[in-house]
Write a protein that holds these residues in place. Structure first.
Motif, mmCIF file in Angstrom:
data_model
loop_
_atom_site.group_PDB
_atom_site.id
_atom_site.type_symbol
_atom_site.label_atom_id
_atom_site.label_comp_id
_atom_site.label_asym_id
_atom_site.label_seq_id
_atom_site.Cartn_x
_atom_site.Cartn_y
_atom_site.Cartn_z
ATOM 1 N N SER A 69 19.872 -7.608 -23.069
ATOM 2 C CA SER A 69 19.396 -7.021 -22.020
ATOM 3 C C SER A 69 18.868 -8.135 -20.966
ATOM 4 C CB SER A 69 18.318 -5.927 -22.327
ATOM 5 O OG SER A 69 17.190 -6.544 -23.034
ATOM 6 N N ILE A 70 18.699 -9.195 -21.609
ATOM 7 C CA ILE A 70 18.415 -10.589 -21.021
ATOM 8 C C ILE A 70 19.392 -11.168 -20.724
ATOM 9 C CG2 ILE A 70 16.843 -12.217 -21.204
ATOM 10 C CD1 ILE A 70 14.954 -10.949 -22.974
ATOM 11 N N PRO A 71 19.894 -11.636 -19.505
ATOM 12 C CA PRO A 71 21.033 -12.545 -19.405
ATOM 13 C C PRO A 71 21.033 -13.834 -20.074
ATOM 14 C CG PRO A 71 20.211 -11.453 -17.172
ATOM 15 C CD PRO A 71 19.219 -11.405 -18.363
ATOM 16 N N GLY A 72 22.158 -14.160 -20.712
ATOM 17 C CA GLY A 72 22.469 -15.400 -21.344
ATOM 18 C C GLY A 72 23.634 -16.001 -21.403
ATOM 19 N N ASN A 73 24.022 -17.257 -21.649
ATOM 20 C CA ASN A 73 25.147 -17.688 -21.906
ATOM 21 C C ASN A 73 25.756 -17.537 -23.137
ATOM 22 O OD1 ASN A 73 23.822 -19.752 -19.340
ATOM 23 N ND2 ASN A 73 25.826 -19.684 -19.037
ATOM 24 N N LEU A 74 24.742 -17.435 -24.140
ATOM 25 C CA LEU A 74 25.250 -17.505 -25.505
ATOM 26 C C LEU A 74 24.563 -16.203 -26.219
ATOM 27 C CD1 LEU A 74 26.406 -18.858 -27.997
ATOM 28 C CD2 LEU A 74 24.257 -19.766 -28.617
ATOM 29 N N TRP A 75 25.508 -15.185 -26.607
ATOM 30 C CA TRP A 75 25.278 -14.311 -27.599
ATOM 31 C C TRP A 75 25.562 -14.265 -28.953
ATOM 32 C CZ3 TRP A 75 27.721 -9.396 -24.593
ATOM 33 C CH2 TRP A 75 27.126 -9.211 -23.140
ATOM 34 N N PRO A 76 24.219 -14.715 -29.592
ATOM 35 C CA PRO A 76 24.229 -14.745 -31.117
ATOM 36 C C PRO A 76 24.578 -13.325 -31.924
ATOM 37 C CG PRO A 76 22.234 -15.365 -30.488
ATOM 38 C CD PRO A 76 22.897 -14.860 -29.213
ATOM 39 N N ILE A 77 25.440 -12.971 -32.788
ATOM 40 C CA ILE A 77 25.545 -11.738 -33.194
ATOM 41 C C ILE A 77 25.509 -11.927 -34.757
ATOM 42 C CG2 ILE A 77 27.036 -9.912 -33.363
ATOM 43 C CD1 ILE A 77 27.951 -10.893 -30.596
ATOM 44 N N GLN A 78 24.384 -11.221 -35.475
ATOM 45 C CA GLN A 78 24.496 -11.334 -36.801
ATOM 46 C C GLN A 78 24.756 -10.066 -37.220
ATOM 47 O OE1 GLN A 78 20.321 -12.269 -38.365
ATOM 48 N NE2 GLN A 78 21.227 -12.498 -40.400
ATOM 49 N N HIS A 79 25.946 -9.727 -37.625
ATOM 50 C CA HIS A 79 26.162 -8.415 -38.347
ATOM 51 C C HIS A 79 26.138 -8.122 -39.709
ATOM 52 C CE1 HIS A 79 30.100 -10.382 -39.655
ATOM 53 N NE2 HIS A 79 29.915 -11.330 -38.615
ATOM 54 N N ASN A 80 26.119 -9.171 -40.448
ATOM 55 C CA ASN A 80 25.879 -8.813 -41.842
ATOM 56 C C ASN A 80 26.812 -7.982 -42.606
ATOM 57 O OD1 ASN A 80 23.506 -10.618 -41.956
ATOM 58 N ND2 ASN A 80 22.517 -9.187 -41.400
ATOM 59 N N THR A 81 28.046 -8.194 -42.306
ATOM 60 C CA THR A 81 29.184 -7.349 -42.877
ATOM 61 C C THR A 81 30.001 -8.072 -44.184
ATOM 62 O OG1 THR A 81 30.749 -7.944 -41.256
ATOM 63 C CG2 THR A 81 29.395 -5.861 -40.796
ATOM 64 N N GLY A 82 30.052 -9.357 -44.001
ATOM 65 C CA GLY A 82 30.653 -10.134 -45.013
ATOM 66 C C GLY A 82 32.056 -10.224 -44.718
ATOM 67 N N THR A 83 32.463 -10.351 -43.490
ATOM 68 C CA THR A 83 34.114 -10.412 -43.123
ATOM 69 C C THR A 83 34.157 -11.106 -41.597
ATOM 70 O OG1 THR A 83 35.849 -9.337 -42.726
ATOM 71 C CG2 THR A 83 33.972 -8.456 -41.945
ATOM 72 N N ARG A 84 34.867 -11.860 -41.960
ATOM 73 C CA ARG A 84 35.405 -12.613 -40.549
ATOM 74 C C ARG A 84 36.498 -12.229 -39.835
ATOM 75 N NH1 ARG A 84 35.281 -18.329 -40.474
ATOM 76 N NH2 ARG A 84 33.614 -19.292 -41.673
ATOM 77 N N ASN A 85 36.809 -10.813 -40.201
ATOM 78 C CA ASN A 85 38.028 -9.895 -39.808
ATOM 79 C C ASN A 85 37.403 -8.936 -38.703
ATOM 80 O OD1 ASN A 85 40.022 -11.454 -41.000
ATOM 81 N ND2 ASN A 85 39.658 -10.099 -42.982
ATOM 82 N N PHE A 86 37.564 -9.005 -37.348
ATOM 83 C CA PHE A 86 37.020 -8.161 -36.453
ATOM 84 C C PHE A 86 37.500 -8.031 -35.429
ATOM 85 C CE2 PHE A 86 34.421 -11.943 -36.375
ATOM 86 C CZ PHE A 86 34.334 -12.049 -35.041
ATOM 87 N N THR A 87 37.499 -7.028 -34.319
ATOM 88 C CA THR A 87 37.852 -7.280 -32.956
ATOM 89 C C THR A 87 36.772 -6.582 -32.156
ATOM 90 O OG1 THR A 87 38.527 -4.872 -33.251
ATOM 91 C CG2 THR A 87 40.296 -6.659 -33.544
ATOM 92 N N TYR A 88 36.570 -7.269 -30.901
ATOM 93 C CA TYR A 88 35.518 -6.850 -30.115
ATOM 94 C C TYR A 88 35.782 -6.605 -28.803
ATOM 95 C CZ TYR A 88 35.995 -11.562 -28.405
ATOM 96 O OH TYR A 88 36.429 -13.049 -28.041
ATOM 97 N N THR A 89 35.119 -5.949 -27.895
ATOM 98 C CA THR A 89 35.138 -5.704 -26.586
ATOM 99 C C THR A 89 33.707 -5.946 -25.769
ATOM 100 O OG1 THR A 89 36.769 -4.194 -27.141
ATOM 101 C CG2 THR A 89 35.989 -3.940 -24.823
ATOM 102 N N VAL A 90 33.658 -6.555 -25.063
ATOM 103 C CA VAL A 90 32.439 -6.798 -24.180
ATOM 104 C C VAL A 90 32.429 -6.188 -22.778
ATOM 105 C CG1 VAL A 90 31.092 -8.861 -23.130
ATOM 106 C CG2 VAL A 90 32.501 -9.388 -25.134
ATOM 107 N N PHE A 91 31.259 -5.551 -22.724
ATOM 108 C CA PHE A 91 31.140 -4.876 -21.301
ATOM 109 C C PHE A 91 29.860 -5.463 -20.662
ATOM 110 C CE2 PHE A 91 33.364 -1.843 -23.958
ATOM 111 C CZ PHE A 91 34.206 -1.418 -22.967
ATOM 112 N N ASP A 92 29.748 -5.546 -19.300
ATOM 113 C CA ASP A 92 28.461 -5.932 -18.672
ATOM 114 C C ASP A 92 27.547 -4.580 -18.320
ATOM 115 O OD1 ASP A 92 29.511 -4.793 -16.485
ATOM 116 O OD2 ASP A 92 29.914 -6.434 -15.434
#
Length: 94
Positions: free
Chosen positions: A34-57
């Motif tokens: 909710s707070i604008p930033g240049n970097l969004w750190p995401i801690q998902h804790n799923t134990g995988t590097r395999n994913f797809t993502y979609t970003v929305f404003d």
């Protein structure tokens, strides 16, 4: 051909002659910023590097980030040239 087992609700796919392979479920999570930033750190804790993502404003428009960096099997960063608030929906292939 797909088969769903009644007792465990596992899904199997017939892949070759007399060969069934279990299809793994994809896990989907949404992370909001909710707070604008240049970097969004995401801690998902799923134990995988395999994913797809979609970003929305925050207006609901899909946007392409400047970069996505996988840190480890539980964390990744999304970065933008301009500060942005919004959300990212991630589908993890477990």
């Amino acid at each position: 051909m797909l088969c769903i087992t009644a007792d465990t609700q596992r899904i199997w796919q017939y892949t070759a002659a007399n060969t069934w392979t279990e299809l793994k479920k994809a896990l989907t999570k949404t992370f909001s910023f909710s707070i604008p930033g240049n970097l969004w750190p995401i801690q998902h804790n799923t134990g995988t590097r395999n994913f797809t993502y979609t970003v929305f404003d925050t207006d609901g428009f899909q946007v392409l980030p400047d970069m996505c960096q996988i840190i480890d099997a539980n964390n990744f960063n999304i970065s933008f040239k301009n500060e942005m608030a919004g959300s990212v929906t991630v589908s993890f292939n477990l």
